[in-house]
Every structure is written in structure tokens, then in C-alpha cells.
Design a protein around this motif. Sequence first.
Motif, PDB file in Angstrom:
ATOM      1  N   LYS A  49       0.826  -1.198   0.000  1.00 11.10           N
ATOM      2  CA  LYS A  49       0.000   0.000   0.000  1.00 11.10           C
ATOM      3  C   LYS A  49       0.870   1.262   0.000  1.00 11.10           C
ATOM      4  O   LYS A  49       0.668   2.169  -0.801  1.00 11.10           O
ATOM      5  CB  LYS A  49      -0.912   0.008   1.225  1.00 11.10           C
ATOM      6  N   TYR A  50       1.866   1.310   0.905  1.00  9.49           N
ATOM      7  CA  TYR A  50       2.691   2.507   0.998  1.00  9.49           C
ATOM      8  C   TYR A  50       3.638   2.647  -0.182  1.00  9.49           C
ATOM      9  O   TYR A  50       3.961   3.762  -0.606  1.00  9.49           O
ATOM     10  CB  TYR A  50       3.425   2.560   2.336  1.00  9.49           C
ATOM     11  N   LYS A  51       4.067   1.546  -0.771  1.00 12.10           N
ATOM     12  CA  LYS A  51       4.864   1.627  -2.008  1.00 12.10           C
ATOM     13  C   LYS A  51       4.006   2.213  -3.130  1.00 12.10           C
ATOM     14  O   LYS A  51       4.475   3.030  -3.917  1.00 12.10           O
ATOM     15  CB  LYS A  51       5.379   0.249  -2.406  1.00 12.10           C
ATOM     16  N   TYR A  78       6.331   7.998   2.658  1.00 14.38           N
ATOM     17  CA  TYR A  78       5.693   6.739   2.285  1.00 14.38           C
ATOM     18  C   TYR A  78       6.724   5.620   2.147  1.00 14.38           C
ATOM     19  O   TYR A  78       6.493   4.490   2.579  1.00 14.38           O
ATOM     20  CB  TYR A  78       4.907   6.880   0.984  1.00 14.38           C
ATOM     21  N   ILE A 125       7.832   4.533   5.591  1.00 17.50           N
ATOM     22  CA  ILE A 125       6.797   3.722   6.235  1.00 17.50           C
ATOM     23  C   ILE A 125       6.782   2.316   5.642  1.00 17.50           C
ATOM     24  O   ILE A 125       6.681   1.325   6.372  1.00 17.50           O
ATOM     25  CB  ILE A 125       5.409   4.395   6.120  1.00 17.50           C
ATOM     26  N   ALA A 126       6.914   2.219   4.320  1.00 13.13           N
ATOM     27  CA  ALA A 126       6.968   0.907   3.664  1.00 13.13           C
ATOM     28  C   ALA A 126       8.164   0.111   4.174  1.00 13.13           C
ATOM     29  O   ALA A 126       8.045  -1.094   4.462  1.00 13.13           O
ATOM     30  CB  ALA A 126       7.036   1.073   2.150  1.00 13.13           C
ATOM     31  N   TYR A 159       1.388   4.215  -2.733  1.00 17.17           N
ATOM     32  CA  TYR A 159       1.221   5.640  -2.432  1.00 17.17           C
ATOM     33  C   TYR A 159       2.450   6.434  -2.867  1.00 17.17           C
ATOM     34  O   TYR A 159       2.324   7.518  -3.438  1.00 17.17           O
ATOM     35  CB  TYR A 159       0.994   5.870  -0.942  1.00 17.17           C
TER      36      TYR A 159
END
Length: 61
Positions: free
Chosen positions: A25-27, A42, A45-46, A29
Motif C-alpha cells: 500500500k505505501y509503495k 511513504y 513507512i513501507a 502511495y
Amino acid sequence: MAQITQKELSAISDLLTMEENLVQKYKCYACQTTDVSLKNQYEQIAARHRRHYDELYANLK
């Protein structure tokens, strides 16, 4: 080392799935934004969730 119960194994499996989903998801984003600062956040976080995944997986060995 104590044996892992089926319930514990199931919980760890669920956590692994959640962490992998968060990484993806964060990748995603990060790829979609044009804001460099946001992109970096992002990606960080990933990476944090990837470390969580790796640590959980390492505990299964």
C-alpha cells in the motif's frame, strides 16, 4: 524452544499478511505522489513495515 500453537501460528500468519499489505500500500502511495517529501515518508513507512514483516518471519525459524 517451546512449540507454537496453531492459534499462535494463525495469528502470526495474519500479522505477516497485514504487514505485507501495508508494504504494498505505501509503495503504491509513494509511486502515485509527486510530492517529494510525501514520497520519502511513504517509502520510510513501507521500509518500516518490511522490517516488521522480516522480524516476524525470522521468529518462525
